[in-house]
Design a protein around this motif. Structure first.
Motif, PDB file in Angstrom:
ATOM      1  N   CYS A  71       0.972  -0.934   0.545  1.00  0.00           N
ATOM      2  CA  CYS A  71       0.032  -0.014  -0.163  1.00  0.00           C
ATOM      3  C   CYS A  71       0.703   1.056   0.130  1.00  0.00           C
ATOM      4  O   CYS A  71       0.777   2.419  -0.917  1.00  0.00           O
ATOM      5  CB  CYS A  71      -0.865  -0.121   1.240  1.00  0.00           C
ATOM      6  SG  CYS A  71      -0.116  -0.027   2.866  1.00  0.00           S
ATOM      7  N   CYS A  73       0.540   3.786  -2.546  1.00  0.00           N
ATOM      8  CA  CYS A  73      -0.051   5.044  -2.643  1.00  0.00           C
ATOM      9  C   CYS A  73       0.654   5.657  -1.420  1.00  0.00           C
ATOM     10  O   CYS A  73      -0.374   5.827  -0.366  1.00  0.00           O
ATOM     11  CB  CYS A  73      -1.720   5.082  -1.987  1.00  0.00           C
ATOM     12  SG  CYS A  73      -2.335   6.532  -1.820  1.00  0.00           S
ATOM     13  N   TYR A  91      -6.947  10.731  -4.752  1.00  0.00           N
ATOM     14  CA  TYR A  91      -6.593  10.024  -4.273  1.00  0.00           C
ATOM     15  C   TYR A  91      -7.097   8.698  -4.353  1.00  0.00           C
ATOM     16  O   TYR A  91      -6.595   7.414  -4.205  1.00  0.00           O
ATOM     17  CB  TYR A  91      -5.743   9.686  -2.785  1.00  0.00           C
ATOM     18  CG  TYR A  91      -5.264  11.002  -2.402  1.00  0.00           C
ATOM     19  CD1 TYR A  91      -3.272  10.420  -3.219  1.00  0.00           C
ATOM     20  CD2 TYR A  91      -4.464  11.217  -2.371  1.00  0.00           C
ATOM     21  CE1 TYR A  91      -2.071  11.218  -3.121  1.00  0.00           C
ATOM     22  CE2 TYR A  91      -3.860  12.932  -2.065  1.00  0.00           C
ATOM     23  CZ  TYR A  91      -2.252  12.904  -2.534  1.00  0.00           C
ATOM     24  OH  TYR A  91      -1.435  13.652  -2.245  1.00  0.00           O
ATOM     25  N   ALA A 146      -5.774   5.665  -5.872  1.00  0.00           N
ATOM     26  CA  ALA A 146      -4.420   5.171  -5.581  1.00  0.00           C
ATOM     27  C   ALA A 146      -4.514   4.288  -4.829  1.00  0.00           C
ATOM     28  O   ALA A 146      -4.559   2.989  -4.477  1.00  0.00           O
ATOM     29  CB  ALA A 146      -3.663   5.482  -5.225  1.00  0.00           C
ATOM     30  N   VAL A 147      -5.909   4.682  -3.872  1.00  0.00           N
ATOM     31  CA  VAL A 147      -6.272   3.547  -2.486  1.00  0.00           C
ATOM     32  C   VAL A 147      -7.447   2.446  -2.914  1.00  0.00           C
ATOM     33  O   VAL A 147      -6.662   1.260  -2.301  1.00  0.00           O
ATOM     34  CB  VAL A 147      -7.350   4.844  -1.325  1.00  0.00           C
ATOM     35  CG1 VAL A 147      -7.581   3.639  -0.756  1.00  0.00           C
ATOM     36  CG2 VAL A 147      -6.212   5.410  -0.500  1.00  0.00           C
TER      37      VAL A 147
END
Length: 62
Positions: free
Chosen positions: A16, A20, A43, A46-47
């Protein structure tokens, strides 16, 4: 979106963080944490990628 890492599941792979780093970081014990629990919209993708890539399925979103 809200995000957090289930500390009982995380094993510190760091996937993770690699995907990100603006949202996730490794703590002093080497486990992932959400740096910002309320994720800014930029974001979100990306999360979601980090959620999908987590080998322990430790990332939770709401």
């Amino acid at each position: 979106m809200k995000v957090w890492v289930d500390s009982d599941r995380c094993r510190g792979h760091g996937v993770c963080v690699a995907i990100c780093p603006d949202v996730f970081e490794l703590n002093d014990d080497g486990y992932a944490e959400a740096r910002i629990p309320e994720v800014p919209n930029e974001y979100d993708d990306a999360v979601i990628d980090a959620v999908d890539a987590c080998p322990e399925h430790a990332i939770v979103t709401e």
